[in-house]
Design a protein around this motif. Structure first.
Motif, PDB file in Angstrom:
ATOM      1  N   TRP A   7       0.815  -1.223   0.000  1.00 30.90           N
ATOM      2  CA  TRP A   7       0.000   0.000   0.000  1.00 30.90           C
ATOM      3  C   TRP A   7       0.851   1.276   0.000  1.00 30.90           C
ATOM      4  O   TRP A   7       0.327   2.366   0.112  1.00 30.90           O
ATOM      5  N   SER A   9       3.498   4.096  -1.738  1.00 32.93           N
ATOM      6  CA  SER A   9       3.658   4.748  -3.044  1.00 32.93           C
ATOM      7  C   SER A   9       4.990   4.334  -3.647  1.00 32.93           C
ATOM      8  O   SER A   9       6.029   4.447  -2.994  1.00 32.93           O
ATOM      9  N   GLU A 152       2.181  12.612  -7.348  1.00 35.82           N
ATOM     10  CA  GLU A 152       2.018  12.118  -5.982  1.00 35.82           C
ATOM     11  C   GLU A 152       2.432  13.157  -4.946  1.00 35.82           C
ATOM     12  O   GLU A 152       1.797  13.276  -3.887  1.00 35.82           O
ATOM     13  N   SER A 187      -2.295   9.607  -0.224  1.00 31.44           N
ATOM     14  CA  SER A 187      -1.481   8.441   0.092  1.00 31.44           C
ATOM     15  C   SER A 187      -1.188   8.357   1.579  1.00 31.44           C
ATOM     16  O   SER A 187      -1.315   9.336   2.328  1.00 31.44           O
ATOM     17  N   VAL A 277      -2.008   1.444  -3.076  1.00 32.89           N
ATOM     18  CA  VAL A 277      -2.177   2.864  -2.781  1.00 32.89           C
ATOM     19  C   VAL A 277      -3.503   3.377  -3.317  1.00 32.89           C
ATOM     20  O   VAL A 277      -4.115   4.287  -2.738  1.00 32.89           O
ATOM     21  N   ARG A 281      -6.528   5.466  -1.243  1.00 30.09           N
ATOM     22  CA  ARG A 281      -7.254   6.677  -1.661  1.00 30.09           C
ATOM     23  C   ARG A 281      -8.765   6.459  -1.644  1.00 30.09           C
ATOM     24  O   ARG A 281      -9.529   7.405  -1.449  1.00 30.09           O
TER      25      ARG A 281
END
Length: 388
Positions: A7, A9, A152, A187, A277, A281
């Motif tokens: 999970w 980034s 990101e 994130s 990720v 969200r």
């Protein structure tokens, strides 16, 4: 760096940058998030944080924190948490280092003054101004404005405090260009950065308040979280004077908050069933957070700090002076834009609200001391209270 959790980034899965960068690999073996962190560190806006207010305005003591040192401390806490959770430390660090870049001189007093100055013209918000600064006002590259950060990083800066359903004009402009999906959660790295900020200023502002003589340990022990830490410090170091124990209380308190956050976040991640990720969200709630007990303790600490430090009479006097400086600067530049430096005059818009926003951009980028010196140059003499 430890192996990334599913999970986390990943720079390999980044949605990229607004502007293509051919030949970027020639500038060293860094991934996309490492480049973002380095771009923030090398920016003019980041360097200016060394002379911007954290708690005490234009402090005359070398040991008080400013926005720059605060941001570095946030990054240290953020990296520690991210490593423990298997998240991307470089993205977390970039977000922590950049999160306060949009603050104007004099901290929240300066922000409130600019908010009034732009009343009816969209207002001012330091979070939106962070995106505006990094996407437009910084200009280190020859072919485009901004630092050209990854999606990101921009997303994390925009909504590290949670989804945004009514963005102000600056954030709305950033979203129109980068499509930041403002109504979803960010994130886990961004969520960590937000809580690392809270942990840092909750505790380091205590340190500065004690150093300035505006707080006493007896006062602070009205807060259960502090009282528990103080009792342990007195027990473990009974042979030392109180002044030697202040740092121990703050260190132990930071450790308690960090450990609580890591344990609670692990439980939330497991319970949520997220596997990527994108799942983070779409989770519909923050997954990084304190336990219920620690959250209650942290709220009580914040309430105490507002009542006894941030709203201390000496701080309010300094805030009133800062308000006067920002009001005077905005009025002077708006009445006579020729007073602006040439590089700002040549880009001066003709019409409102863009004219006022342009002037606010200039003022927001000032350091505390530069704002005072420009006030004396374009407005006139000013007597400042203790602390300037």
């Amino acid at each position: 760096m430890t192996a990334l959790a599913p999970w986390a980034s990943s720079p390999r899965a980044s949605r990229g940058r607004l502007h293509a960068e051919p030949g970027a690999a020639e500038r060293g073996p860094r991934d996309a998030f490492q480049r973002d962190r380095d771009r923030v560190i090398h920016s003019i806006s980041f360097r200016r944080l060394r002379h911007k207010t954290q708690v005490f305005m234009a402090p005359d003591g070398d040991h008080f924190r400013v926005r720059l040192t605060h941001s570095i401390e946030v990054a240290q806490i953020g990296r520690t948490i991210s490593r423990a959770l298997g998240l991307n430390e470089d993205l977390t660090e970039a977000l922590c280092l950049a999160h306060d870049i949009g603050h104007p001189p004099f901290g929240h007093a300066g922000e409130e003054a600019l908010e009034r100055a732009l009343a009816g013209k969209g207002g001012f918000d330091h979070n939106g101004h962070t995106l505006r600064t990094l996407m437009m006002l910084e200009r280190p590259y020859p072919r485009y404005a901004g630092l050209n950060l990854t999606w990101e990083t921009l997303e994390g800066l925009a909504k590290h405090n949670g989804p945004i359903f009514a963005p102000n004009w600056a954030l709305a402009e950033a979203d129109a260009e980068a499509r930041l999906e403002l109504t979803s959660y960010a994130s886990l790295e961004a969520q960590v950065a937000a809580l690392a900020d809270d942990i840092a200023y909750d505790n380091h502002d205590i340190d500065d308040g004690l150093r300035a003589g505006l707080l006493s340990i007896d006062q602070l022990c009205e807060v259960p979280l502090v009282a528990r830490g103080w009792a342990i410090a007195r027990r473990d170091f009974a042979d030392l004077g109180d002044d030697r124990l202040h740092g121990e209380v703050i260190r132990s308190q930071i450790g308690a908050m960090v450990n609580d956050l890591i344990a609670e976040t692990r439980q939330r991640i497991h319970a949520s069933g997220v596997a990527s990720v994108d799942d983070v969200r779409a989770a519909g709630r923050a997954l990084v957070g304190f336990s219920a007990d620690m959250a209650a303790d942290e709220r009580r600490l914040k309430a105490f700090m507002y009542a006894n430090l941030y709203h201390h009479p000496r701080q309010l006097a300094a805030a009133a002076a800062a308000d006067h400086v920002i009001d005077g600067l905005f009025a002077a530049y708006h009445a006579d834009p020729s007073l602006l430096p040439e590089e700002w005059r040549i880009r001066l818009p003709d019409a409102e609200p863009y004219l006022s926003r342009h002037i606010a951009d200039f003022i927001a980028g000032m350091t505390d001391r530069y704002a005072v010196s420009r006030y004396r140059e374009v407005v006139g003499p000013i007597d400042l209270p203790e602390g300037f």
